[in-house]
Design a protein around this motif. Sequence first.
Motif, PDB file in Angstrom:
ATOM      1  N   SER A   5       1.006  -1.169   0.095  1.00 50.02           N
ATOM      2  CA  SER A   5      -0.006  -0.060  -0.107  1.00 50.02           C
ATOM      3  C   SER A   5       0.887   1.249   0.107  1.00 50.02           C
ATOM      4  CB  SER A   5      -0.901  -0.057   1.047  1.00 50.02           C
ATOM      5  OG  SER A   5      -0.184   0.059   2.641  1.00 50.02           O
ATOM      6  N   TYR A   8       2.192   1.616  -3.674  1.00 43.62           N
ATOM      7  CA  TYR A   8       0.971   2.164  -4.393  1.00 43.62           C
ATOM      8  C   TYR A   8       0.722   3.886  -4.201  1.00 43.62           C
ATOM      9  CZ  TYR A   8      -3.707   2.944  -6.187  1.00 43.62           C
ATOM     10  OH  TYR A   8      -4.660   3.682  -6.814  1.00 43.62           O
ATOM     11  N   ALA A   9       0.873   4.221  -2.689  1.00 44.04           N
ATOM     12  CA  ALA A   9       0.512   5.640  -2.642  1.00 44.04           C
ATOM     13  C   ALA A   9       1.992   6.403  -3.156  1.00 44.04           C
ATOM     14  CB  ALA A   9       0.403   5.687  -1.099  1.00 44.04           C
ATOM     15  N   GLY A  13       1.383   9.340  -5.871  1.00 43.41           N
ATOM     16  CA  GLY A  13       1.931  10.563  -5.613  1.00 43.41           C
ATOM     17  C   GLY A  13       2.883  11.161  -6.690  1.00 43.41           C
ATOM     18  N   THR A  76      -9.020   5.593  -6.404  1.00 48.13           N
ATOM     19  CA  THR A  76      -9.228   5.553  -4.947  1.00 48.13           C
ATOM     20  C   THR A  76     -10.574   4.811  -4.693  1.00 48.13           C
ATOM     21  OG1 THR A  76      -8.049   7.302  -4.536  1.00 48.13           O
ATOM     22  CG2 THR A  76      -9.640   6.585  -2.896  1.00 48.13           C
TER      23      THR A  76
END
Length: 94
Positions: A5, A8-9, A13, A76
């Motif tokens: 995660s 992925y973030a 970004g 999201t």
Amino acid sequence: VNAKSMTYAASVGLNMIVAPISFGVFMYFFAGAFFSWIGGSEPLKPHETDIPGVIVGVISGVAMLFIEMILFVIRTHTMDKVMRRKAKTKHVSP
């Protein structure tokens, strides 16, 4: 929170930063050549700024930023939907 995660973030970004900048730079160079070809103007001197190219580059960078924001919202929403579905199926006992 796990490494997947976080990766992925970080990738989302970084994509939100790099995509508008790279597309804006691409359109700056492309628009400069296109406008000089259409207008038949003389080539720029070494220290002159290509004003139409800068304008097109900034506008296209902002447009790409909006596209990236829309894609972020879609991603999201889809990820939340999948996580809710997983949570529901995990708690159901036969």
